[in-house]
Motif scaffolding. Structure first.
Motif, mmCIF file in Angstrom:
data_model
loop_
_atom_site.group_PDB
_atom_site.id
_atom_site.type_symbol
_atom_site.label_atom_id
_atom_site.label_comp_id
_atom_site.label_asym_id
_atom_site.label_seq_id
_atom_site.Cartn_x
_atom_site.Cartn_y
_atom_site.Cartn_z
ATOM 1 N N UNK A 4 0.851 -1.185 0.000
ATOM 2 C CA UNK A 4 0.000 0.000 0.000
ATOM 3 C C UNK A 4 0.888 1.235 0.000
ATOM 4 N N UNK A 5 0.776 2.035 -1.038
ATOM 5 C CA UNK A 5 1.509 3.297 -1.119
ATOM 6 C C UNK A 5 0.612 4.429 -0.676
ATOM 7 N N UNK A 6 1.184 5.368 0.082
ATOM 8 C CA UNK A 6 0.408 6.511 0.572
ATOM 9 C C UNK A 6 1.157 7.802 0.263
ATOM 10 N N UNK A 7 0.446 8.727 -0.373
ATOM 11 C CA UNK A 7 0.958 10.060 -0.673
ATOM 12 C C UNK A 7 0.271 11.021 0.296
ATOM 13 N N UNK A 8 0.954 11.392 1.399
ATOM 14 C CA UNK A 8 0.296 12.175 2.446
ATOM 15 C C UNK A 8 -0.020 13.609 2.045
ATOM 16 N N UNK A 9 -1.183 14.068 2.489
ATOM 17 C CA UNK A 9 -1.586 15.448 2.273
ATOM 18 C C UNK A 9 -2.790 15.740 3.150
ATOM 19 N N UNK A 10 -2.903 16.953 3.643
ATOM 20 C CA UNK A 10 -4.030 17.291 4.515
ATOM 21 C C UNK A 10 -5.326 17.426 3.719
ATOM 22 N N UNK A 12 -5.788 16.323 0.509
ATOM 23 C CA UNK A 12 -5.969 15.075 -0.231
ATOM 24 C C UNK A 12 -4.807 14.136 0.042
ATOM 25 N N UNK A 13 -5.116 12.962 0.556
ATOM 26 C CA UNK A 13 -4.121 11.907 0.767
ATOM 27 C C UNK A 13 -4.403 10.826 -0.270
ATOM 28 N N UNK A 32 -8.254 8.405 -3.323
ATOM 29 C CA UNK A 32 -7.766 9.455 -2.419
ATOM 30 C C UNK A 32 -8.764 9.680 -1.294
ATOM 31 N N UNK A 33 -8.235 10.249 -0.241
ATOM 32 C CA UNK A 33 -9.019 10.636 0.932
ATOM 33 C C UNK A 33 -9.043 12.157 0.932
ATOM 34 N N UNK A 34 -10.225 12.739 0.876
ATOM 35 C CA UNK A 34 -10.346 14.197 0.866
ATOM 36 C C UNK A 34 -10.868 14.680 2.198
ATOM 37 N N UNK A 140 -3.095 12.249 -7.144
ATOM 38 C CA UNK A 140 -2.720 11.792 -5.805
ATOM 39 C C UNK A 140 -2.667 10.267 -5.760
ATOM 40 N N UNK A 141 -3.635 9.623 -6.405
ATOM 41 C CA UNK A 141 -3.638 8.160 -6.483
ATOM 42 C C UNK A 141 -2.457 7.676 -7.318
ATOM 43 N N UNK A 142 -2.172 8.382 -8.400
ATOM 44 C CA UNK A 142 -1.033 8.045 -9.245
ATOM 45 C C UNK A 142 0.274 8.131 -8.455
#
Length: 163
Positions: A4-10, A12-13, A32-34, A140-142
């Protein structure tokens, strides 16, 4: 093996999961998580924590790879907020007892495109080719899938050196 890869962001993660069978990566899921800027930061961090936990419980990854946080001197608050998101991700990973790998942005770009100055669309193109998929809706998913693929490449390289 699921990574599982995660691109952190407040705001959008991004997340992206790949499965590796016989040394070939394939897409499991991505998205993504918004969070809403109208919400208090505590609510936004809680939302990210809840969604990351749900992903971990549904996917059962063996490894979680996260992009290292970098902070621009010009925008110290952005670095602090990004550090808060990363702390929430670390908490979820630790609570679930999963191996964690941190990867620098430059390594991700080098791993997928061949040079550390690659742009987001170059990364997205490399990800779609490597996973043999048509497209990815979210950058973000990319990015998250690129992180997972870099972790996969690192594992392959490590095996080749020791094997």
């Amino acid at each position: 093996m699921i990574i599982l890869g995660i691109d952190p962001g407040l705001a959008t993660t991004g997340f992206g999961a790949i499965q590796c069978i016989n040394g070939i990566p394939s897409l499991v899921t991505c998205g993504h998580i918004r969070t809403s800027p109208a919400d208090h930061i505590s609510s936004r961090l809680s939302h990210i924590h809840t969604d990351i936990d749900a992903l971990i419980h549904s996917l059962h990854p063996e490894l979680i790879a996260v992009e290292n946080v970098f902070s621009l001197v010009k925008y110290p608050r952005a670095g602090i907020l990004l550090g808060s998101v990363l702390g929430i991700i670390y908490l979820s990973v630790s609570q679930n007892g999963i191996a964690l790998l941190e990867i620098a942005p430059r390594e991700i770009k080098n791993s997928l495109v061949g040079h550390g100055g690659a742009g987001k669309y170059q990364i997205k193109s490399a990800v779609t080719k490597m996973l043999r998929i048509e497209s990815i809706k979210s950058l973000h998913a990319s990015d998250a899938l690129a992180i997972a693929l870099t972790a996969f490449n690192r594992k392959i390289m490590k095996r080749e050196k020791t094997g």
